[in-house]
Design a protein around this motif. Structure first.
Motif: not given
Length: 412
Positions: A340-354
């Motif tokens: 997905s993309t790194d902004f808004a609440g998406i970055r709170e749902e997903i920890e990038d690379g983890v």
């Protein structure tokens, strides 16, 4: 005796944040002390979605009311294959009626009569964004005048700045009558406070959850229905078909893979699940590029969980106007690897690379980034287990229920 909560929501289709209210309606923790009535703007598509989601016994608590909104009409006009100036001209009479406030007065009266008759202890208003649906704002005043002093207003997307001084004045009146606002993400809270001047102490963060669902179709059944080999690497996006959801960029990524990594492309199949104003345009692009055997449009499906469950990879390449998408939470709950993309609440749902792969929502770089990320996952990168653990620890229905119950109790 349980207190009664009236949920009010306005959308022409049952999806997205509407399903969040379904999670609340069925939440076991909240239901221990509260009973729900669910009221929505009467629309055939919405009603059909409810019928597929709920039992006849549950639907007794649901009621469609005949409030007026031109949002659906404008959506239908936008789908006409006519010049933009013609489509805008068709909207003018309805826009004038809307600006005169005639519909607002009628909607206020309908809502007031309903709330007065039901006499709920709490009114929980669910809005797709802010200002978003006008009937969600009129419901604040209708509920207040009908005698309800416990009003909660949930905002499920980013708040926009007022266009007129009148909007700012209405916001001040709403603020006086709403006990708490709810947002899912930190960014949504920040924008609601900064853009609409609602006090931060009244805006409560409650991360989204998703309803309990049963997978009713297996991968083999879906592949057979879609004429796909079960050996294909299956990717799914579930979203409204519109620019902000990034389907054009995802299709471009598939084209890049076709040109640069044909052996991998030939084993891929992308299912795009959803409806929206861009469907014809997207299908035309796919057909022109001769990719229809590798990109298939499913249409609107209330059982979209089946397609997510059947997939090897879930993708949501949103580029704007997003908060905390429920489809990502569904994919996390099912243990799927997610791009997905790194902004808004998406970055709170997903920890990038983890627990997933997050990419910049830059429209120029995103197609290539998507293509590279798809290759990574195809070659064995798997983050689904971590995604499921993150869902259980941060976004479960139990956590959501406890937070909502705390808000309701504080209204006494």
């Amino acid at each position: 005796m349980k207190e009664t909560v009236l949920i009010y929501t306005d959308c022409y289709i049952y999806g997205g944040s509407e399903r969040l209210m379904g999670s609340l309606f069925r939440n076991e923790i909240v239901n221990q002390e509260y009973s729900f009535r669910y009221v929505y703007r009467n629309h055939k598509l919405y009603k059909n979605g409810l019928k597929k989601e709920y039992s006849a016994n549950e639907l007794i608590a649901f009621k469609g009311i005949n409030v007026i909104s031109f949002d659906t009409l404008f959506y239908q006009i936008n789908r006409f294959r006519l010049p933009k100036i013609v489509r805008n001209g068709m909207k003018i009479p309805f826009w004038i009626i809307s600006k005169l406030g005639i519909c607002d007065l009628y909607n206020f009266f309908v809502q007031y009569c309903f709330v007065r008759r039901l006499n709920p202890d709490i009114v929980h208003i669910n809005n797709g964004g802010y200002p978003a649906a006008r009937t969600c704002r009129t419901m604040v005043f209708a509920a207040w005048l009908a005698g309800c002093r416990s009003i909660v207003f949930q905002v499920n997307n980013q708040a926009l700045k007022p266009k007129t001084k009148l909007e700012g004045f209405i916001d001040k009146m709403i603020n006086k009558r709403v006990a708490y606002f709810i947002t899912a993400s930190k960014l949504a809270k920040k924008n609601l406070a900064q853009n609409r001047k609602f006090p931060e102490h009244k805006i409560i963060l409650v991360p989204n959850t998703v309803p309990e669902e049963t997978v009713t179709k297996g991968r083999e059944e879906i592949c057979t229905a879609m004429n796909i080999s079960i050996e294909q690497f299956l990717m799914t996006e579930v979203a409204f078909l519109e620019k902000r959801k990034g389907q054009v960029l995802l299709i471009r990524a598939m084209e890049i893979l076709k040109e640069s990594s044909f052996d991998i492309y030939n084993k891929l199949c992308l299912l795009i699940v959803g409806s929206g104003i861009d469907r014809e345009k997207l299908e035309a692009i796919v057909n022109k590029k001769e990719m229809q055997n590798h990109i298939k449009f499913v249409g609107y499906c209330p059982d979209s969980i089946n397609y997510i469950a059947a997939s090897d990879l879930f993708i949501l390449p949103s580029i704007e106007n997003e908060d905390m998408p429920l489809v990502i939470l569904t994919a996390m709950k099912l243990g799927k690897t997610i791009i997905s993309t790194d902004f808004a609440g998406i970055r709170e749902e997903i920890e990038d690379g983890v627990s997933g792969i997050l990419l910049s929502p830059n429209e120029i770089t995103l197609p290539n980034d998507l293509a590279n990320a798809i290759i990574q996952v195809y070659n064995g990168v798997s983050l689904g287990k971590e995604a499921k653990l993150r869902f259980q620890s941060m976004f479960s229905s139990e956590i959501y229920g406890l937070k909502i119950k705390d808000i309701y109790k504080s209204l006494k």
